[in-house]
Design a protein around this motif. Structure first.
Motif, short mmCIF file in Angstrom:
data_model
loop_
_atom_site.label_atom_id
_atom_site.label_comp_id
_atom_site.label_asym_id
_atom_site.label_seq_id
_atom_site.Cartn_x
_atom_site.Cartn_y
_atom_site.Cartn_z
N TYR A 33 0.83 -1.20 0.00
CA TYR A 33 0.00 0.00 0.00
C TYR A 33 0.87 1.25 0.00
N TYR A 35 0.40 5.33 1.17
CA TYR A 35 -0.42 6.35 1.81
C TYR A 35 0.30 7.68 1.74
N GLN A 37 0.49 11.22 4.04
CA GLN A 37 0.15 11.77 5.36
C GLN A 37 0.33 13.27 5.33
N GLY A 40 -3.16 16.87 10.15
CA GLY A 40 -4.59 16.99 10.42
C GLY A 40 -5.48 16.14 9.53
N GLN A 41 -4.90 15.46 8.56
CA GLN A 41 -5.72 14.64 7.65
C GLN A 41 -5.45 13.15 7.78
N GLY A 42 -4.58 12.78 8.67
CA GLY A 42 -4.28 11.37 8.83
C GLY A 42 -3.61 10.80 7.60
N LEU A 43 -3.83 9.52 7.37
CA LEU A 43 -3.27 8.83 6.22
C LEU A 43 -4.36 8.61 5.19
N PHE A 88 4.33 13.70 3.33
CA PHE A 88 5.05 12.55 3.87
C PHE A 88 4.37 11.30 3.31
N LEU A 90 3.99 7.18 3.07
CA LEU A 90 4.21 5.95 3.81
C LEU A 90 3.82 4.75 2.97
N GLN A 105 -1.44 -4.41 8.74
CA GLN A 105 -0.47 -3.70 7.93
C GLN A 105 0.74 -3.28 8.76
N PHE A 107 4.22 -0.82 8.54
CA PHE A 107 4.58 0.41 7.84
C PHE A 107 6.09 0.59 7.74
N PRO A 109 9.37 3.46 7.13
CA PRO A 109 9.72 4.70 7.84
C PRO A 109 9.27 5.97 7.15
N PHE B 90 -3.28 7.52 15.75
CA PHE B 90 -4.24 7.42 14.66
C PHE B 90 -5.20 6.27 14.91
N GLY B 104 -8.32 8.06 10.73
CA GLY B 104 -8.73 9.36 11.24
C GLY B 104 -7.61 10.36 11.04
#
Lengths: 116, 113
Positions: A33, A35, A37, A40-43, A88, A90, A105, A107, A109, B90, B104
């Motif tokens: 996956y 993502y 980041q 304030g919006q998470g992943l 950022f 991930l 999952q 992750f 670094p 999170f 979130g």
């Protein structure tokens, strides 16, 4: 030492240039996956791949591309079409994308991309 | 589409204070629930997870979370925080209709020594 590696840790690019972020795993996981980041919006999921030579768009795939030619590698290309690429990034992997516990999952670094 | 809300964006506590971070999700069916933690300069790592059974889940480092289905919540708790708990937390949800995690927005916790 098993795990997920992402390189480089920091990456700077000029606006309008494509850039490829590396993600490698030696966990023998089928699913991988990407993502993004943002504060304030998470992943948010960009792309995912459940098996070699197959991948699907996530929630924010526009301006990104991926490939999955090998099980252990899932590179992400940030293209010039991505309007706000500084973020950022991930990478994660799981045994597969199905049910517990195989979908847990793990992750990497992360890579911090800054577009100037 | 499912969504996950973490209402506290920044939390500042003194050592030994109790912690509760809120997490609410929107999906009405069966869900798997997770809390991840990101310590400064470190990988995102799993703190605890709920799949089925006892709704009170215990994780690493003294953290626990309670799944309250009627409230669509999965709040994270710790009775006494330490300076080393300073991190971003999170909440994430996976529903049984899809394969993906929805995260979130995260809560930044700072614990003052």
């Amino acid at each position: 030492d098993g795990g997920i590696t992402q390189s480089p840790k920091y990456l700077f690019r000029k606006e309008g240039q494509n850039v490829t972020l590396s993600c490698e795993q030696n966990l023998n996981h089928d699913a991988m996956y990407w993502y993004r980041q943002d504060p304030g919006q998470g992943l948010r999921l960009i792309y995912y791949s459940q098996i070699v030579n197959d991948f699907q768009k996530g929630d924010i795939a526009e301006g990104y591309s991926v490939s999955r030619e090998k099980k252990e590698s899932f590179p992400l290309t940030v293209t010039s079409a991505q309007k706000n690429p500084t973020a950022f990034y991930l990478c994660a992997s799981s045994i597969d994308a199905g049910a517990y516990p195989y979908n847990e999952q793990f992750f990497g670094p992360g890579t911090r991309l800054t577009v100037l | 589409a499912q969504s996950v809300s973490q209402h506290n964006h920044h939390v500042i506590l003194s050592e030994a204070a109790s912690l509760e971070l809120g997490c609410n999700y929107s999906y009405g069916g069966t869900v798997n629930l997770f809390w991840y933690v990101q310590y400064p300069g470190q990988h995102l790592q799993l703190l605890l997870k709920y799949f089925s059974g006892d709704p009170l889940v215990k994780g690493i480092k003294g953290f626990e979370a309670e799944f309250i289905k009627s409230k669509f919540s999965f709040n994270l708790r710790k009775p006494s925080v330490q300076w080393s708990d300073t991190a971003e937390y999170f909440c994430a949800v996976k529903n049984n209709a899809g394969n993906m995690l929805t995260f979130g927005g995260g809560t930044r916790l700072m614990v003052k020594p």
